[in-house]
Design a protein around this motif. Structure first.
Motif, PDB file in Angstrom:
ATOM      1  N   ARG A  55       0.827  -1.206   0.000  1.00  0.00           N
ATOM      2  CA  ARG A  55       0.000   0.000   0.000  1.00  0.00           C
ATOM      3  C   ARG A  55       0.866   1.264   0.000  1.00  0.00           C
ATOM      4  O   ARG A  55       0.401   2.324  -0.394  1.00  0.00           O
ATOM      5  CB  ARG A  55      -0.905   0.001   1.233  1.00  0.00           C
ATOM      6  CG  ARG A  55      -1.946  -1.120   1.202  1.00  0.00           C
ATOM      7  CD  ARG A  55      -2.878  -1.029   2.393  1.00  0.00           C
ATOM      8  NE  ARG A  55      -3.894  -2.074   2.338  1.00  0.00           N
ATOM      9  CZ  ARG A  55      -4.858  -2.233   3.258  1.00  0.00           C
ATOM     10  NH1 ARG A  55      -4.900  -1.392   4.311  1.00  0.00           N
ATOM     11  NH2 ARG A  55      -5.732  -3.204   3.140  1.00  0.00           N
TER      12      ARG A  55
ATOM     13  N   ASN B  10       2.006  -0.344  -7.560  1.00  0.00           N
ATOM     14  CA  ASN B  10       0.681   0.171  -7.934  1.00  0.00           C
ATOM     15  C   ASN B  10       0.290   1.395  -7.117  1.00  0.00           C
ATOM     16  O   ASN B  10      -0.365   2.318  -7.632  1.00  0.00           O
ATOM     17  CB  ASN B  10      -0.365  -0.937  -7.765  1.00  0.00           C
ATOM     18  CG  ASN B  10      -0.129  -2.093  -8.723  1.00  0.00           C
ATOM     19  OD1 ASN B  10       0.461  -1.917  -9.786  1.00  0.00           O
ATOM     20  ND2 ASN B  10      -0.598  -3.286  -8.346  1.00  0.00           N
ATOM     21  N   SER B  11       0.690   1.431  -5.842  1.00  0.00           N
ATOM     22  CA  SER B  11       0.339   2.578  -5.007  1.00  0.00           C
ATOM     23  C   SER B  11       1.022   3.843  -5.512  1.00  0.00           C
ATOM     24  O   SER B  11       0.409   4.928  -5.554  1.00  0.00           O
ATOM     25  CB  SER B  11       0.727   2.315  -3.550  1.00  0.00           C
ATOM     26  OG  SER B  11       0.017   1.200  -3.037  1.00  0.00           O
TER      27      SER B  11
ATOM     28  N   SER C 254      -0.717   5.033  -8.568  1.00  0.00           N
ATOM     29  CA  SER C 254      -2.001   5.658  -8.212  1.00  0.00           C
ATOM     30  C   SER C 254      -1.783   7.059  -7.651  1.00  0.00           C
ATOM     31  O   SER C 254      -2.535   7.992  -7.966  1.00  0.00           O
ATOM     32  CB  SER C 254      -2.730   4.778  -7.197  1.00  0.00           C
ATOM     33  OG  SER C 254      -3.940   5.384  -6.793  1.00  0.00           O
ATOM     34  N   ASN C 255      -0.725   7.243  -6.856  1.00  0.00           N
ATOM     35  CA  ASN C 255      -0.444   8.569  -6.302  1.00  0.00           C
ATOM     36  C   ASN C 255      -0.066   9.558  -7.391  1.00  0.00           C
ATOM     37  O   ASN C 255      -0.408  10.743  -7.323  1.00  0.00           O
ATOM     38  CB  ASN C 255       0.685   8.477  -5.269  1.00  0.00           C
ATOM     39  CG  ASN C 255       0.265   7.706  -4.028  1.00  0.00           C
ATOM     40  OD1 ASN C 255      -0.934   7.625  -3.701  1.00  0.00           O
ATOM     41  ND2 ASN C 255       1.237   7.115  -3.330  1.00  0.00           N
TER      42      ASN C 255
ATOM     43  N   GLY D 256      -1.038   9.316 -10.492  1.00  0.00           N
ATOM     44  CA  GLY D 256      -2.113   9.433 -11.467  1.00  0.00           C
ATOM     45  C   GLY D 256      -1.722   8.953 -12.845  1.00  0.00           C
ATOM     46  O   GLY D 256      -2.222   9.531 -13.827  1.00  0.00           O
TER      47      GLY D 256
ATOM     48  N   THR E  96      -0.763   5.406 -15.492  1.00  0.00           N
ATOM     49  CA  THR E  96      -0.903   3.964 -15.647  1.00  0.00           C
ATOM     50  C   THR E  96       0.457   3.313 -15.768  1.00  0.00           C
ATOM     51  O   THR E  96       1.465   3.990 -15.986  1.00  0.00           O
ATOM     52  CB  THR E  96      -1.744   3.651 -16.895  1.00  0.00           C
ATOM     53  OG1 THR E  96      -1.034   4.100 -18.057  1.00  0.00           O
ATOM     54  CG2 THR E  96      -3.112   4.327 -16.823  1.00  0.00           C
TER      55      THR E  96
END
Length: 239
Positions: A210, A227-228, A231-232, A234, A236
């Motif tokens: 996470r 992945n975290s 995601s932070n 923004g 892919t």
């Protein structure tokens, strides 16, 4: 995650490399025989008994080595067939060279040490001993033929027996070395697979964490981002 599988060709690098080295050795021997025949015009030492047999054995041996270099490069036919056929050719050629040079006293029997010893690294222990026995029997038969058609010499039989014993020792030493090399190679492959699988597992765990993690090299190129972190930021994974 799929486990990493070692390439099947990695275990065959050493046998084919040894085949190329042995072919080079055969070509050198065959070429040297031809050179010795035409250069030694005085008191001939090698090939003194049957000069033409000495010459043609060297020519055929050289041509066989040249042909074998193509089969080794193509790796066709299979490795075992090439080993057996080339070993038989080695024993036959050296035996004929010895006979044409007066027998075991010519010192050419030492050429079989390399052929038997190096091939025993690849062969099983039983086959290595079998070819050492075949080479010894060939030398004994050649010496018997000389004794029947020339001056007998008990010392020659003793020398032949000594060379035979050394051939058996070379076969066993070559097998022991090959067995140790194969064990070391298998251990290195297993450790390499374990390390690769561990690296994949670590990367998989990091991607599922996470906490956002980004790994960059000294040039600030992104080597890993979980992945975290994506995601932070923004973005892919493809971006």
């Amino acid at each position: 995650m799929p486990a990493t599988v070692a390439s099947p060709t990695d275990a065959q690098v050493l046998p084919w490399r040894l085949r190329r080295l042995l072919n080079l050795f055969r070509m050198v021997v065959g070429g040297s025989v031809v050179v010795i025949y035409f250069s030694d015009t005085g008191s001939r030492q090698l090939g003194a008994q049957m000069p033409l047999l000495f010459l043609w054995t060297g020519i055929v041996y050289f041509c066989f080595s040249a042909l074998s270099s193509f089969t080794v490069r193509a790796q066709r036919p299979v490795l075992s067939l090439q080993i057996y056929s080339q070993l038989v050719a080695d024993i036959a050629a050296v035996t004929l060279l010895m006979y044409s040079s007066g027998g075991i006293n010519s010192g050419l029997g030492g050429l079989l040490f390399i052929a038997i010893g190096v091939n025993s690294v690849i062969l099983s222990r039983r086959m290595g001993i079998a070819f050492a026995a075949f080479a010894t029997l060939a030398m004994l038969g050649e010496q018997t033929f000389i004794v029947l058609y020339g001056p007998p010499s008990t010392a020659s039989y003793i020398q032949t027996g000594i060379i035979g014993i050394i051939l058996f020792a070379a076969a066993l030493a070559g097998y022991a070395l090959g067995h140790r090399l194969r064990e070391s190679e298998a251990l290195a492959e297993r450790r390499g697979i374990d390390l690769e699988n561990l690296a994949q597992l670590n990367a998989h765990i990091i991607r599922r964490m996470r906490t956002g993690i980004v790994v960059v090299d000294e040039d600030n190129r992104v080597r890993l981002a979980n992945n975290s972190a994506l995601s932070n930021f923004g973005v892919t994974r493809a971006e």
